[in-house]
Design an enzyme around this catalytic site. Structure first.
Site, short mmCIF file in Angstrom:
data_model
loop_
_atom_site.label_atom_id
_atom_site.label_comp_id
_atom_site.label_asym_id
_atom_site.label_seq_id
_atom_site.Cartn_x
_atom_site.Cartn_y
_atom_site.Cartn_z
N SER A 6 31.66 27.45 26.89
CA SER A 6 32.65 28.36 26.38
C SER A 6 32.50 28.52 24.72
O SER A 6 31.66 29.07 24.26
CB SER A 6 33.91 27.77 26.81
OG SER A 6 34.90 28.85 26.65
N HIS A 7 33.74 28.41 24.30
CA HIS A 7 33.96 28.66 22.82
C HIS A 7 33.38 27.82 21.91
O HIS A 7 33.45 27.79 20.75
CB HIS A 7 35.41 28.87 22.50
CG HIS A 7 36.11 27.54 22.85
ND1 HIS A 7 36.40 27.39 24.40
CD2 HIS A 7 36.85 26.57 22.36
CE1 HIS A 7 37.25 26.47 24.15
NE2 HIS A 7 37.28 25.79 23.11
N ASP B 254 34.42 35.21 23.85
CA ASP B 254 33.92 34.18 23.58
C ASP B 254 32.60 33.93 24.03
O ASP B 254 31.97 34.70 24.70
CB ASP B 254 34.85 32.95 23.90
CG ASP B 254 35.14 32.76 25.24
OD1 ASP B 254 34.97 33.65 26.25
OD2 ASP B 254 35.12 31.63 25.74
N ASP C 130 31.36 32.52 26.86
CA ASP C 130 31.10 32.82 28.13
C ASP C 130 31.59 34.02 28.68
O ASP C 130 31.87 34.06 29.98
CB ASP C 130 31.25 31.59 29.06
CG ASP C 130 32.72 31.21 29.01
OD1 ASP C 130 33.52 31.30 28.00
OD2 ASP C 130 33.30 30.63 29.91
N ASP D 132 35.19 34.63 28.79
CA ASP D 132 36.45 34.79 29.62
C ASP D 132 37.63 34.83 28.61
O ASP D 132 38.68 35.14 29.15
CB ASP D 132 36.46 33.63 30.56
CG ASP D 132 36.19 32.05 29.90
OD1 ASP D 132 35.89 32.23 28.68
OD2 ASP D 132 36.32 31.07 30.42
N ARG D 133 37.39 34.75 27.22
CA ARG D 133 38.52 34.79 26.34
C ARG D 133 38.39 36.26 25.81
O ARG D 133 37.46 36.59 25.58
CB ARG D 133 38.50 33.85 25.08
CG ARG D 133 38.50 32.28 25.84
CD ARG D 133 38.55 31.20 24.80
NE ARG D 133 38.71 29.87 25.07
CZ ARG D 133 39.34 29.21 24.43
NH1 ARG D 133 39.82 29.20 23.29
NH2 ARG D 133 39.39 27.94 25.13
N LYS E 87 39.66 33.78 33.93
CA LYS E 87 40.19 34.71 32.86
C LYS E 87 39.09 35.76 32.49
O LYS E 87 37.91 35.26 32.61
CB LYS E 87 40.80 33.98 31.59
CG LYS E 87 39.87 32.96 31.02
CD LYS E 87 40.41 32.11 30.13
CE LYS E 87 39.65 31.04 29.29
NZ LYS E 87 39.65 29.67 30.11
C1 VG1 Z 1 41.32 24.98 26.28
C2 VG1 Z 1 42.47 25.86 26.20
C3 VG1 Z 1 42.88 26.22 27.66
C4 VG1 Z 1 41.87 26.84 28.52
C5 VG1 Z 1 40.72 25.82 28.12
C6 VG1 Z 1 39.40 26.59 28.72
O1 VG1 Z 1 41.59 23.70 26.82
O2 VG1 Z 1 43.67 25.25 25.63
O3 VG1 Z 1 43.71 27.07 27.67
O4 VG1 Z 1 41.86 26.95 29.79
O5 VG1 Z 1 40.40 25.62 26.84
O6 VG1 Z 1 38.87 27.80 28.24
P1 VG1 Z 1 41.94 22.55 26.12
O7 VG1 Z 1 42.09 21.18 27.08
O8 VG1 Z 1 40.81 22.05 24.93
O9 VG1 Z 1 43.15 22.66 25.49
V1 VG1 Z 1 37.39 28.27 27.87
O10 VG1 Z 1 37.23 29.71 27.35
O11 VG1 Z 1 36.87 26.70 27.20
O12 VG1 Z 1 36.59 28.01 29.48
CO CO Z 2 35.33 30.71 27.63
#
Ligand code: VG1
Ligand code: CO
Length: 614
Positions: free
Chosen positions: A172-173, A337, A339, A341-342, A437
Site C-alpha cells: 500500500s502506502h 496511494d 495500490d 485505495d486511498r 476503499k
Molecule cells: C492503516 C490505517 C487504516 C487502513 C490500513 C490499510 O492501518 O490506519 O485505516 O485501513 O492502514 O490501508 P494501521 O493499522 O497502520 O493504522 V492501506 O491503504 O495500507 O491498504
Molecule cells: Co492502500
C-alpha cells in the site's frame, strides 16, 4: 458490458444466504470437479514430483515454518529482504491454500494484481506456480502484474460466477524498493479482504507447514494480453483498467463530470505518486473525462515510486500540496496511494480531511451520483474517524455503524445491505460498489459533487469551489476538528508499555473524572461485535471520550514493517460557525497537549515530535 447493478445486488442476497459458510471457508460459486492428482515417486532427493492427468508436473518442495507471518490490519507486510528469504512468500501462499477447503479453489479462478512495486514480478511467478500446484484452474493477472486494490475487488465481483478470490501484491502506502517494503493481501469471492477467521487460520498453518506444492511450469510472460495454457491450468493476462472503468461508468454520471473537467475556468490536477493509479489516471481522467494530459502528475508507476512514500497526505504528497497552495493554484487536486485505495482531496489552498470527505460524499451522494439515486442504505466509519459522518446519518435518518480500523470490517455490513458509504480517517473512502476503499472512486465522487453544484454556471460565472462545498457543510452540520499524530518506527517495547499503561488507566477511570478542562464521559479499549455474524474484535484502540464530545484515541499501527508506530487521534466538535475557519492545529492544541500528558508518550517512546501530522 458490466452486469447491471441490480444483478450485483441479487448476488449480495445470495451471499447473505451463504454467509455462514463464507466464514468458515472461502465460498466458491462454481461447481468443483475433484482435481485428482496422482502422486508419483520422486526422482529428486529434495522434492517429490507429482503429475496430474493433464501433464502438469507438481513438485512437492519440503519446507519449514517461519516465525512472524501474521497478517496485520491489511495483509502481510515486511521488508523486501524478509520476503526474499528462501520460501518466505511460498510458505505463506501455501499456508493460505492449506487454510481453504479444496473445493474452494480446485479448478477455480483467482485474480492477481499489484501496485507495480519492486519484487512484484518475481512474486507473481511464485504465486502462479503455487496456485497451479494446488490445482487452481485459472489465474487472471493484470498486465505486468499491475492492478489496483479496488480494481482487483471489482474484477473478482464482476467474475463472481467463476472467480473465487484474488491476491494483491502491495504494501500500500509503504515505500518500495530493495531496502523497503513488500506485502500480500488476499480477498475472497465477494472481493472483500479476508476476515480474521481466515487470516488466523493462515497464520496457524504457517507455523506447521512442511510442504509447498509448486507446479513445474516456466515463468509466464505477463507483459502482453492473452491466455497461456499449461494442461488444465491457464494464466490470462488482462487489461487492468477496462472492467474497473466500466464499473465507474455505471456508478457515476460521466457526461456530468466531463462537463466540469472540460471547462476552461476549472483546473484539475491528479498526482498518481508514481504508483498504481498511474495506469488508471490517463484512460479515465484524460481519455474518458476530458482532463488535460498535463493534469496527471507522476503518472508512470515505478518500482520504487520515484523514491517517494506513496501516501497521499499533507506530508508525503508535498509536491501536490505546494501546487495547490501556490500562487494561482488549480481548483481541484487529488492524489492516491501505492495500490490505489486511498485518496486525498484538495481545493485551491484548501485541504479536505478524510473524515469530512466521507461525510460530505454521504450528504451529497443521492443528488450527485446516479448509483445512490435511491439514497444510501447506511453509513459507517472506523472508530478513530471523526464524528462528522454520524451527524449526516442522524440528519438523513440512516443506519450508522462504528467499526474497528481496517476495511475488512465494512464488507459484512455491505453484503447484508446495511451499508453504502463508509470511510476511514486514513484517507480511505468508498462504497458498496466494491469491497475495498477506492481512491479514484473518491475523486470521481468529489468531481461529481462539484460538477453538480456548478452545472448551470455559465462561462465566466464564479464557480462553487471545493472549499465552498466544505464550508457550507460545516455551516449545516457543525465542524469536527480532527488531527492524527503518527510516531513512526518507535521501539516496540516502549510503545507496548505505553498502551499497557493506558489500558490500566482506562480500567481505573470513571465518568466525571477531570482531565484539565475536560470531563470524562467514558474511557475504554474499543471492542466491536459484528452485527451480521456476531464475531468480536477486541483491543481495537484506547479512547477517552469527554462530555463535550471531544475524543483522544491511541492505537498501534498494524501495517508497519519495523518497530511500532503509535497513532494518536484527536477530535473536537465545534458548532459555532464563527470558529469554523480556525486552523485545526490551533483549535485542537489543548486536546493534543492533554493526549501527550495523559499517555506520557515522551517518557515511553523518547519521541518529542510526531513524524507525520495529518
Ligand atoms: C492503516 C490505517 C487504516 C487502513 C490500513 C490499510 O492501518 O490506519 O485505516 O485501513 O492502514 O490501508 P494501521 O493499522 O497502520 O493504522 V492501506 O491503504 O495500507 O491498504
Ligand atoms: Co492502500
Amino acid at each position: 458490458m458490466w452486469q447491471s447493478l441490480d444483478f450485483l445486488e441479487s448476488l449480495d442476497k445470495e451471499k447473505l444466504a451463504l454467509r455462514s459458510r463464507i466464514f468458515i471457508s472461502l465460498h466458491l460459486t462454481q461447481t468443483s470437479h475433484a482435481h485428482s492428482l496422482s502422486i508419483k515417486a520422486s526422482s529428486s532427493s529434495s522434492s517429490t514430483a507429482i503429475a496430474d492427468p493433464e501433464g502438469i508436473k507438481v513438485n512437492s518442495v519440503p519446507t519449514k515454518p517461519i516465525e512472524g507471518q501474521k497478517t496485520g490490519t491489511s495483509g502481510l507486510r515486511k521488508k523486501v529482504k524478509v520476503f526474499k528469504q528462501e520460501n518466505y512468500l511460498a510458505n505463506w501462499i501455501q499456508a493460505l491454500f492449506n487454510s481453504l477447503p479444496p473445493e474452494d479453489y480446485k479448478n477455480g479462478h483467482l485474480v492477481l494484481g499489484g501496485d507495480g512495486r519492486y519484487f512484484n514480478k518475481e512474486a507473481a511467478q511464485i504465486i502462479i506456480k503455487i496456485a497451479a500446484g494446488n490445482g487452481v484452474g485459472k489465474i487472471m493477472v493484470g498486465r505486468d502484474g499491475i492492478m489496483s486494490t479496488p480494481a482487483v475487488s471489482a474484477v473478482i465481483r464482476k467474475q463472481k460466477a467463476i472467480a473465487n478470490g484474488g491476491f494483491i501484491m502491495s504494501a500500500s502506502h509503504n515505500p518500495g524498493g530493495p531496502e523497503y517494503d513488500w506485502g500480500i493481501k488476499f480477498n475472497y469471492s465477494s472481493g472483500q479482504p479476508a476476515p480474521e477467521s481466515i487470516t488466523d487460520k493462515i497464520y496457524g498453518n504457517t507455523l506447521s507447514i512442511s510442504e509447498i506444492k509448486m507446479a513445474d511450469i516456466p515463468d509466464v510472460d505477463l507483459s502482453s494480453l492473452g491466455v497461456t495454457n499449461f494442461g488444465n491450468f491457464s494464466v490470462e493476462v488482462v487489461d487492468p483498467v477496462s472492467d474497473y472503468l466500466e464499473l465507474m461508468e455505471n456508478v457515476f454520471d460521466f457526461p456530468l463530470i466531463r462537463s466540469l473537467l472540460s471547462r476552461s475556468d476549472f483546473r484539475f490536477v491528479f498526482d498518481a505518486m508514481h504508483a498504481v493509479t498511474g495506469a488508471y489516471a490517463k484512460p479515465i481522467f484524460v481519455e474518458k473525462l476530458g482532463a488535460k494530459p498535463d493534469s496527471i502528475l507522476n503518472g508512470v508507476p515505478l518500482e520504487d515510486f520515484g523514491h517517494g512514500h506513496p501516501d497521499p497526505n499533507l506530508t508525503y504528497a508535498r509536491d501536490l500540496v505546494a501546487i495547490m497552495y501556490g500562487e494561482n493554484g488549480p481548483d481541484f487536486g487529488a492524489a492516491s496511494d501505492g495500490d490505489g485505495d486511498r485518496n486525498m482531496i484538495l481545493g485551491k489552498g484548501f485541504f479536505v480531511t478524510p473524515s469530512d470527505s466521507v461525510a460530505i460524499i454521504a450528504a451529497n451522494a443521492q443528488e450527485a451520483i446516479p448509483y445512490f439515486k435511491s439514497g444510501p442504505k447506511g453509513l459507517a466509519r472506523s472508530m478513530p474517524t471523526s464524528g462528522a459522518l454520524d451527524r449526516v446519518a442522524e440528519k438523513l435518518k440512516l443506519p450508522f455503524f462504528e467499526v474497528p480500523t481496517g476495511w475488512k470490517f465494512f464488507g459484512n455490513l455491505m453484503d447484508a445491505r446495511k451499508l453504502s458509504v463508509c470511510g476511514e480517517e486514513s484517507f480511505g473512502t468508498g462504497s458498496d460498489h466494491i469491497r475495498e476503499k477506492d481512491g479514484i472512486w473518491a475523486v470521481l465522487a468529489w468531481l461529481s459533487i462539484v460538477a453538480h453544484r456548478n452545472k448551470d454556471k455559465k462561462p465566466g460565472e464564479k464557480l462553487i469551489s471545493v472549499s465552498d462545498v466544505v464550508k457550507a457543510h460545516w455551516a449545516t452540520y457543525g465542524r469536527n476538528f480532527f488531527s492524527r499524530y503518527d510516531y513512526e518506527e518507535c521501539e516496540s517495547e516502549g510503545a507496548n508499555k505505553m498502551i499497557g499503561y493506558l489500558r490500566d488507566l482506562v480500567s481505573k477511570s470513571k465518568a466525571g473524572d477531570k482531565y484539565g478542562n475536560y470531563v470524562l464521559q467514558f474511557a475504554d479499549d474499543f471492542a466491536y461485535t459484528d452485527p451480521v455474524d456476531g464475531s468480536v474484535a477486541s483491543k481495537q484502540g484506547v479512547r477517552f471520550v469527554f462530555t463535550d464530545g471531544s475524543r483522544i484515541i491511541f492505537r498501534l499501527s498494524g501495517t508497519g514493517s519495523a518497530g511500532a508506530t503509535v497513532r494518536i487521534y484527536i477530535e473536537q466538535f465545534e458548532p459555532d460557525v464563527s470558529k469554523h475557519e480556525m486552523d485545526a492545529q490551533s483549535a485542537l492544541k489543548p486536546l493534543i497537549d492533554l493526549a501527550l500528558s495523559v499517555s506520557k508518550l515522551r517518557d515511553f517512546t523518547g519521541r518529542e515530535k510526531p513524524t507525520v501530522i495529518t
